[in-house]
Motif scaffolding. Sequence first.
Motif, PDB file in Angstrom:
ATOM      1  N   SER A   6       7.163  -8.219   6.768  1.00 56.75           N
ATOM      2  CA  SER A   6       8.056  -7.073   6.708  1.00 56.75           C
ATOM      3  C   SER A   6       9.152  -7.357   5.694  1.00 56.75           C
ATOM      4  O   SER A   6       9.720  -8.454   5.670  1.00 56.75           O
ATOM      5  N   GLN A   7       9.419  -6.371   4.860  1.00 57.52           N
ATOM      6  CA  GLN A   7      10.429  -6.487   3.808  1.00 57.52           C
ATOM      7  C   GLN A   7      11.787  -6.079   4.369  1.00 57.52           C
ATOM      8  O   GLN A   7      11.904  -5.047   5.020  1.00 57.52           O
ATOM      9  N   LEU A   8      12.814  -6.901   4.097  1.00 61.82           N
ATOM     10  CA  LEU A   8      14.171  -6.616   4.575  1.00 61.82           C
ATOM     11  C   LEU A   8      15.094  -6.301   3.411  1.00 61.82           C
ATOM     12  O   LEU A   8      14.976  -6.887   2.328  1.00 61.82           O
TER      13      LEU A   8
ATOM     14  N   GLY B 166      17.648  -2.607   6.637  1.00 60.79           N
ATOM     15  CA  GLY B 166      16.486  -1.731   6.616  1.00 60.79           C
ATOM     16  C   GLY B 166      15.251  -2.616   6.556  1.00 60.79           C
ATOM     17  O   GLY B 166      15.244  -3.628   5.855  1.00 60.79           O
ATOM     18  N   MET B 167      14.225  -2.265   7.317  1.00 59.77           N
ATOM     19  CA  MET B 167      13.029  -3.093   7.364  1.00 59.77           C
ATOM     20  C   MET B 167      11.788  -2.226   7.164  1.00 59.77           C
ATOM     21  O   MET B 167      11.535  -1.308   7.938  1.00 59.77           O
ATOM     22  N   ASP B 168      11.044  -2.508   6.096  1.00 57.92           N
ATOM     23  CA  ASP B 168       9.758  -1.865   5.866  1.00 57.92           C
ATOM     24  C   ASP B 168       8.704  -2.763   6.509  1.00 57.92           C
ATOM     25  O   ASP B 168       8.445  -3.867   6.032  1.00 57.92           O
TER      26      ASP B 168
ATOM     27  N   ARG C 231      11.731 -11.354   3.105  1.00 58.66           N
ATOM     28  CA  ARG C 231      10.608 -10.979   3.952  1.00 58.66           C
ATOM     29  C   ARG C 231      10.679 -11.798   5.230  1.00 58.66           C
ATOM     30  O   ARG C 231      11.199 -12.901   5.245  1.00 58.66           O
ATOM     31  N   VAL C 232      10.090 -11.233   6.268  1.00 57.86           N
ATOM     32  CA  VAL C 232       9.990 -11.927   7.539  1.00 57.86           C
ATOM     33  C   VAL C 232       8.579 -11.692   8.070  1.00 57.86           C
ATOM     34  O   VAL C 232       7.985 -10.639   7.845  1.00 57.86           O
ATOM     35  N   ARG C 233       8.035 -12.690   8.729  1.00 56.35           N
ATOM     36  CA  ARG C 233       6.713 -12.591   9.340  1.00 56.35           C
ATOM     37  C   ARG C 233       6.752 -11.521  10.425  1.00 56.35           C
ATOM     38  O   ARG C 233       7.680 -11.473  11.231  1.00 56.35           O
ATOM     39  N   THR C 234       5.784 -10.642  10.462  1.00 56.18           N
ATOM     40  CA  THR C 234       5.735  -9.560  11.446  1.00 56.18           C
ATOM     41  C   THR C 234       5.108 -10.079  12.733  1.00 56.18           C
ATOM     42  O   THR C 234       3.992  -9.700  13.104  1.00 56.18           O
TER      43      THR C 234
END
Length: 141
Positions: free
Chosen positions: A22-24, A14-16, A39-42
């Motif tokens: 973006s939070q995973l 799930g990714m917000d 987190r991943v860079r958007t």
Amino acid sequence: MGERITRAFEVVCGMDVSDQWSQLCVLDWGEGEVIEESRVRTTPEGIKRRFGGIEPMRVALEVGTHSAWMSEVLEELGHEVVVANPRQVRLIGESRLKDDRLDAERLARLARVDPRLLAPVNHRRGDARADYALLKARDAV
């Protein structure tokens, strides 16, 4: 007897999605245990770094500013993408506890159980989006 059904994925994510990060939340498919929160860079590069070269998974994210290009990049990397319509998913859209980590986990859990619970949205592909934008601009003039 029926054919044995096997799932294609070992995990679901799930990714917000936010503008910068973006939070995973990644869940084990079988038990539904949280196996990763990060987190991943958007950015397309950030998504490619995080999701490239790994086993395919189901990734759920909400419809929004970045969902069209993000779903395209994820699908190109071999993942199944479910773009959720938060207006149709009361658990997410009307939640009083707006928290990126919690929203990512809720998306993952709903996608794990049944993606139809997310009222999926299908985005137009890149060239179709550009054509549509041109038509909208002509209409405005």
